[in-house]
Design a protein around this motif. Structure first.
Motif, PDB file in Angstrom:
ATOM      1  N   LEU A   1      -3.888  14.198  -0.694  1.00 48.47           N
ATOM      2  CA  LEU A   1      -3.250  12.955  -0.267  1.00 48.47           C
ATOM      3  C   LEU A   1      -4.109  11.782  -0.732  1.00 48.47           C
ATOM      4  CD1 LEU A   1      -1.050  11.550   1.538  1.00 48.47           C
ATOM      5  CD2 LEU A   1      -2.675  11.776   3.436  1.00 48.47           C
ATOM      6  N   HIS A   2      -3.484  10.798  -1.337  1.00 47.27           N
ATOM      7  CA  HIS A   2      -4.218   9.653  -1.882  1.00 47.27           C
ATOM      8  C   HIS A   2      -3.572   8.350  -1.429  1.00 47.27           C
ATOM      9  CE1 HIS A   2      -6.061  12.563  -4.666  1.00 47.27           C
ATOM     10  NE2 HIS A   2      -4.844  13.080  -4.714  1.00 47.27           N
ATOM     11  N   PHE A   3      -4.400   7.336  -1.267  1.00 44.48           N
ATOM     12  CA  PHE A   3      -3.866   6.019  -0.904  1.00 44.48           C
ATOM     13  C   PHE A   3      -4.173   5.016  -2.018  1.00 44.48           C
ATOM     14  CE2 PHE A   3      -4.787   8.188   3.132  1.00 44.48           C
ATOM     15  CZ  PHE A   3      -3.498   8.232   3.638  1.00 44.48           C
ATOM     16  N   SER A   4      -3.216   4.139  -2.279  1.00 46.39           N
ATOM     17  CA  SER A   4      -3.428   3.161  -3.358  1.00 46.39           C
ATOM     18  C   SER A   4      -4.595   2.234  -3.034  1.00 46.39           C
ATOM     19  CB  SER A   4      -2.145   2.350  -3.596  1.00 46.39           C
ATOM     20  OG  SER A   4      -1.776   1.661  -2.418  1.00 46.39           O
ATOM     21  N   SER A   5      -4.942   2.165  -1.758  1.00 49.19           N
ATOM     22  CA  SER A   5      -6.063   1.289  -1.361  1.00 49.19           C
ATOM     23  C   SER A   5      -7.427   1.910  -1.685  1.00 49.19           C
ATOM     24  CB  SER A   5      -5.980   1.006   0.139  1.00 49.19           C
ATOM     25  OG  SER A   5      -5.897   2.220   0.855  1.00 49.19           O
ATOM     26  N   GLU A   6      -7.445   3.224  -1.926  1.00 49.77           N
ATOM     27  CA  GLU A   6      -8.707   3.875  -2.283  1.00 49.77           C
ATOM     28  C   GLU A   6      -8.937   3.737  -3.791  1.00 49.77           C
ATOM     29  OE1 GLU A   6      -8.001   7.664   0.752  1.00 49.77           O
ATOM     30  OE2 GLU A   6      -7.860   7.853  -1.422  1.00 49.77           O
ATOM     31  N   VAL A   7     -10.098   3.307  -4.165  1.00 46.88           N
ATOM     32  CA  VAL A   7     -10.392   3.180  -5.594  1.00 46.88           C
ATOM     33  C   VAL A   7     -11.565   4.093  -5.931  1.00 46.88           C
ATOM     34  CG1 VAL A   7     -11.054   1.607  -7.438  1.00 46.88           C
ATOM     35  CG2 VAL A   7      -9.507   0.837  -5.647  1.00 46.88           C
ATOM     36  N   GLN A   8     -11.435   4.861  -7.005  1.00 47.35           N
ATOM     37  CA  GLN A   8     -12.478   5.813  -7.368  1.00 47.35           C
ATOM     38  C   GLN A   8     -13.678   5.130  -8.032  1.00 47.35           C
ATOM     39  OE1 GLN A   8     -11.089   9.492  -9.242  1.00 47.35           O
ATOM     40  NE2 GLN A   8      -8.992   8.967  -8.653  1.00 47.35           N
ATOM     41  N   ASN A   9     -14.842   5.721  -7.809  1.00 56.09           N
ATOM     42  CA  ASN A   9     -16.067   5.264  -8.476  1.00 56.09           C
ATOM     43  C   ASN A   9     -16.256   6.035  -9.776  1.00 56.09           C
ATOM     44  OD1 ASN A   9     -16.740   3.440  -6.387  1.00 56.09           O
ATOM     45  ND2 ASN A   9     -17.590   5.137  -5.179  1.00 56.09           N
ATOM     46  N   VAL A  10     -16.626   5.327 -10.811  1.00 55.98           N
ATOM     47  CA  VAL A  10     -16.623   5.913 -12.151  1.00 55.98           C
ATOM     48  C   VAL A  10     -17.961   5.720 -12.857  1.00 55.98           C
ATOM     49  CG1 VAL A  10     -15.506   5.830 -14.427  1.00 55.98           C
ATOM     50  CG2 VAL A  10     -14.156   5.414 -12.354  1.00 55.98           C
ATOM     51  N   ALA A  11     -18.414   6.757 -13.564  1.00 62.52           N
ATOM     52  CA  ALA A  11     -19.588   6.658 -14.452  1.00 62.52           C
ATOM     53  C   ALA A  11     -19.175   7.072 -15.860  1.00 62.52           C
ATOM     54  CB  ALA A  11     -20.706   7.564 -13.952  1.00 62.52           C
ATOM     55  N   ILE A  12     -19.646   6.330 -16.840  1.00 61.41           N
ATOM     56  CA  ILE A  12     -19.380   6.675 -18.242  1.00 61.41           C
ATOM     57  C   ILE A  12     -20.661   7.196 -18.887  1.00 61.41           C
ATOM     58  CG2 ILE A  12     -18.654   5.782 -20.504  1.00 61.41           C
ATOM     59  CD1 ILE A  12     -17.103   3.578 -19.110  1.00 61.41           C
TER      60      ILE A  12
ATOM     61  N   GLU B   1       0.851  -1.194   0.000  1.00 55.83           N
ATOM     62  CA  GLU B   1       0.000   0.000   0.000  1.00 55.83           C
ATOM     63  C   GLU B   1       0.889   1.247   0.000  1.00 55.83           C
ATOM     64  OE1 GLU B   1      -2.824   0.452   3.180  1.00 55.83           O
ATOM     65  OE2 GLU B   1      -3.787   2.161   2.193  1.00 55.83           O
ATOM     66  N   THR B   2       0.509   2.201  -0.833  1.00 52.30           N
ATOM     67  CA  THR B   2       1.311   3.418  -0.917  1.00 52.30           C
ATOM     68  C   THR B   2       0.454   4.648  -0.646  1.00 52.30           C
ATOM     69  OG1 THR B   2       0.891   3.788  -3.264  1.00 52.30           O
ATOM     70  CG2 THR B   2       2.757   2.370  -2.705  1.00 52.30           C
ATOM     71  N   ALA B   3       1.132   5.715  -0.252  1.00 51.85           N
ATOM     72  CA  ALA B   3       0.496   7.033  -0.154  1.00 51.85           C
ATOM     73  C   ALA B   3       1.102   7.933  -1.223  1.00 51.85           C
ATOM     74  CB  ALA B   3       0.747   7.624   1.226  1.00 51.85           C
ATOM     75  N   THR B   4       0.290   8.819  -1.749  1.00 56.05           N
ATOM     76  CA  THR B   4       0.758   9.758  -2.771  1.00 56.05           C
ATOM     77  C   THR B   4       0.359  11.174  -2.404  1.00 56.05           C
ATOM     78  OG1 THR B   4       0.565   8.086  -4.516  1.00 56.05           O
ATOM     79  CG2 THR B   4       0.581  10.389  -5.216  1.00 56.05           C
ATOM     80  N   LEU B   5       1.315  12.066  -2.420  1.00 54.30           N
ATOM     81  CA  LEU B   5       1.042  13.490  -2.217  1.00 54.30           C
ATOM     82  C   LEU B   5       1.145  14.220  -3.548  1.00 54.30           C
ATOM     83  CD1 LEU B   5       2.987  14.576   1.016  1.00 54.30           C
ATOM     84  CD2 LEU B   5       0.579  15.025   0.556  1.00 54.30           C
ATOM     85  N   LEU B   6       0.125  15.007  -3.864  1.00 49.00           N
ATOM     86  CA  LEU B   6       0.179  15.910  -5.012  1.00 49.00           C
ATOM     87  C   LEU B   6       0.239  17.328  -4.463  1.00 49.00           C
ATOM     88  CD1 LEU B   6      -2.486  14.403  -7.455  1.00 49.00           C
ATOM     89  CD2 LEU B   6      -0.023  14.568  -7.844  1.00 49.00           C
ATOM     90  N   ILE B   7       1.248  18.069  -4.839  1.00 41.50           N
ATOM     91  CA  ILE B   7       1.513  19.369  -4.222  1.00 41.50           C
ATOM     92  C   ILE B   7       1.717  20.435  -5.283  1.00 41.50           C
ATOM     93  CG2 ILE B   7       3.228  20.657  -2.867  1.00 41.50           C
ATOM     94  CD1 ILE B   7       3.983  17.929  -1.555  1.00 41.50           C
ATOM     95  N   SER B   8       1.156  21.623  -5.054  1.00 42.21           N
ATOM     96  CA  SER B   8       1.580  22.795  -5.832  1.00 42.21           C
ATOM     97  C   SER B   8       1.668  23.984  -4.886  1.00 42.21           C
ATOM     98  CB  SER B   8       0.623  23.070  -6.990  1.00 42.21           C
ATOM     99  OG  SER B   8      -0.642  23.402  -6.526  1.00 42.21           O
ATOM    100  N   CYS B   9       2.672  24.825  -5.113  1.00 36.36           N
ATOM    101  CA  CYS B   9       2.855  26.000  -4.253  1.00 36.36           C
ATOM    102  C   CYS B   9       3.814  26.966  -4.935  1.00 36.36           C
ATOM    103  CB  CYS B   9       3.402  25.585  -2.881  1.00 36.36           C
ATOM    104  SG  CYS B   9       5.018  24.796  -2.941  1.00 36.36           S
ATOM    105  N   PRO B  10       3.887  28.200  -4.417  1.00 38.49           N
ATOM    106  CA  PRO B  10       4.876  29.129  -4.974  1.00 38.49           C
ATOM    107  C   PRO B  10       6.268  28.532  -4.796  1.00 38.49           C
ATOM    108  CG  PRO B  10       3.362  30.269  -3.473  1.00 38.49           C
ATOM    109  CD  PRO B  10       3.088  28.808  -3.332  1.00 38.49           C
ATOM    110  N   ASP B  11       7.131  28.689  -5.813  1.00 35.03           N
ATOM    111  CA  ASP B  11       8.469  28.096  -5.729  1.00 35.03           C
ATOM    112  C   ASP B  11       9.327  28.849  -4.711  1.00 35.03           C
ATOM    113  OD1 ASP B  11      10.539  26.380  -6.331  1.00 35.03           O
ATOM    114  OD2 ASP B  11      11.330  27.674  -7.902  1.00 35.03           O
TER     115      ASP B  11
END
Lengths: 283, 283, 283, 283
Positions: free
Chosen positions: A80-91, A2-12
């Protein structure tokens, strides 16, 4: 794993990378992927960092809180996201079936990691295909007069199923601003041209008339303005004077389905950061 | 702006990224680019990190020494480069001029950052072109019998001019093992096929005979084995039954010169890490 | 081998192909290339046919006359070309040198079959390059006020040198309608975008702002409307969020010069048929 | 509209094109497509010509006979096809499903014009997929010992169903020479590399080891020599050091299915001429 993922944006600023990686290292996390980008024109720092949670000394539930001081210090937007979380999808589809087939196959084959909960359409034509793959199909006929009314029902069923991502797989209706706002950066559309060329209807016909030598397809997030949202992926194919409009439509289908599938894959793997009207793809 | 660049490879372990970025941050360095890669099969960590030297608290001459404890701790192979250092370059050619022209133009235009010191050839044909661009031309006629002898003279002139990089721009001679060893990972060749297809002589003719539908070109570092060195860049172009060998040669020329120029650019900007027989390109 | 080439367009009807090939066969001509295309939407027939003049029973000077009855019967537009005729060419440039170098090299190498008679520019910057290749350079400074005046002089020198083809190799001036009319379908421009996206100025900057994932270049015949003429050739290159505007400009240069060179080659070899606002390329 | 198509190859001589087109014109046929090619190295003439049978003055059944004098005169190999004839097709698979899905979808959607009569496999894994699309599935377990035995049964069922074309959609067994001989130029295989690179097993693993920067897929006719048959179509995708073998396999799947589908389409539309070990594709 299981992994955690951080997505970050900020002033440099100096020291961001060091603090973020230090946070993970000090807590005994093993970084698996780290990718960063600096928009040197606008001086914005972007980062995607993924680490193994095995042995990490902060409990999953408390990571967000623990990271907050760093986020505050650098004025970060982060998720913050975890690989164990799976998104629900509609097409959402109308009558063309090639993108739907491709997505159904890829979800079934496990290449797209998401819970495909439903197919929604303004026509009944593609119901048998959804059923072939055992995915619930909902028919919501729509016209100019009942559009907002019908959207309410659609939104209700989406909410009830906790849908995280909506894929417009050649859906031939324009969603209202209200609908779009509720799924900001969570609706992916495929447009059958190389945007910004041929915005709007009948792009292949217009490409034929203009006499272009290459045609394309574009996947993008949907915004209130038609075909103007942040571009996720594009691809092209060479054509010649020998190609009729029908040939272009046929060749374009192969582009559309691949370009859409790539965008969906990246979204579901939390590899896309949207800023302004652009995307950073941490492929 | 003067920058420093570290190229690092080492066994993958927790904490590398954090220590390296910490080293730069603590000494007040502003990281401009950081790119890392983990070969998860072989458990090797690779990194390229570049920072602004303005305000950095360690003198240029002492950075290597200051970094050594971290390098030792993680058993790193590393090299340190400064943007102020410019490599000396020699181009080897025979009779084909398209790659030579392309390189001469790009050095002149400043797109390739290097001191182009000389053109060396086993023929005199391209002397006027080198002269057009004001680059010294040396003629070293070579045959099977005098090859090692002539190479000694070539090596002498290369040493005298402190040549860092040798570009074989369609040079039709095979260098001896001894020559290659002295410029390990510093000789870039362009091979006119999509390696590993069509190793050796006359690849276009063989591609024609085989009836392939796509042809390619490959730039690679030269090793003792012909056309077997680490691949830097490849590109392809579509052909059809209508293309004669002559057409393939003509279309291939446009590939060759671009594929070679990209490899040279990356090498001169210290963006290539060689490991085993492969390359990591931190583009 | 001297060859004759017929370029034909006419309303599609039964028997055209048979009559044209029959005309050549009966007169003992050996067909080397024959390529035809039917626009089935507009019912137009297009053809390019090339035959060996050796042994052909009609004298070169009389072929046109001899073919006329067939042309009349099918209401053909046609043109007749001989491989022994070589077109006179002028290149227009401003300050960017990459396309100019590429063209100068290809004319010199014999890949482009034309008499390159002159380089014309509104600036003096590229004079040394023209001189390097021994091509006369003419400087015609231009501004809004003197534009038509200066064009008169340019037209005069073009006429005096019997120029057949004008190449705008990143020429940063818009030609007047009068100028364009005198060289209808004989002025080739390179536009640094994937038309019809980003018509007009600063396409790379606008592509950067829009966040596209692929950029392109387009060569086309110049018409009175800016960037709206018949497209001859296009090509693209993939970019990412990592590419700054400067990177896009650099990558675009490699596209521009190749896309322009291909168009010029096809034009000089009489492989392009223009109809309406489109081209048929008999490659 | 019903059409007839002639595929012709013969030694190149004066007058062929004129006689063939004359034959059609004199009999009041309207030519819809004509495409020819001369292999100038080997002096062979190739042609594909298609005309509307409506109004044609020779009955379908007698065209072959009527054309024979011309064929004899020029020593032609030729075949005659009618758009009303549809080929019978069998797909062979093992365990990978991506190519099978793609083909099933395209046959169902009518993009591939053929009667898909059966799926044959040495495993049962893909039976549910064939059944989803309503296509009969036959399971023929095979091993080294019973191979020739089992092939007899396969050949029997193929004959009983008058199969014209066999598609190996990632079929992981090598067919015997005897089997191949019975379907000369009528078995299409997809190989998951850019042939002639990486002939044989595990091409992605070997591409990974070699460190190539581009991978490919190749569709070809099966001959007695493994992966040496006439190439029909190839395509490639760019990879980098970041791509693991698994990434390459995943990216390769998208190539394989498209490259195979294109070859099948051309074959079913009689657009392929095989000569020696090469193909002419009249696309």
């Amino acid at each position: 794993m299981e992994t955690a993922t951080l997505l970050i944006s900020c002033p440099d600023r100096k020291g961001i990378l060091s603090e973020v990686t230090g946070f993970i290292s000090k807590n005994n996390g093993n970084i698996i992927n780290a990718d960063q980008h600096i928009d040197s024109q606008k001086q914005i720092f972007f980062m995607r960092i993924e680490w193994d949670l095995n042995g990490f000394q902060i409990e999953k539930e408390k990571i967000k809180e623990a990271f907050k001081p760093i986020a505050d210090k650098f004025h970060m937007d982060f998720s913050l996201h975890f690989s164990s979380e799976v998104q629900n999808v509609a097409i959402f589809v109308s009558k063309y079936d090639h993108c739907l087939y491709e997505l159904l196959y890829r979800f079934k084959a496990g290449e797209l990691k998401g819970n495909l909960k439903m197919v929604i359409s303004n026509h009944e034509d593609l119901k048998p295909i959804a059923e072939m793959f055992g995915v619930p199909f909902f028919h919501f006929p729509k016209n100019k007069d009942n559009k907002l009314e019908v959207e309410k029902e659609e939104l209700k069923i989406l909410r009830e199923n906790s849908i995280d991502l909506i894929i417009l797989a050649r859906y031939m209706q324009i969603l209202s601003d209200n609908f779009v706002k509720q799924y900001r950066n969570r609706i992916i559309n495929i447009h059958h041209s190389f945007l910004p060329a041929f915005v709007g209807a009948k792009p292949y016909h217009r490409a034929y008339e203009r006499g272009v030598k290459i045609i394309g397809a574009t996947s993008h997030y949907v915004t209130e303005e038609l075909d103007q949202g942040p571009i996720i992926e594009q691809d092209v194919v060479r054509i010649s004077h020998r190609d009729s409009v029908e040939d272009m439509i046929r060749k374009g289908r192969d582009l559309e389905k691949l370009v859409l599938a790539r965008a969906v894959k990246w979204h579901l793997e939390n590899k896309i950061l949207v800023y302004g009207n652009k995307t950073v793809i941490f492929e």
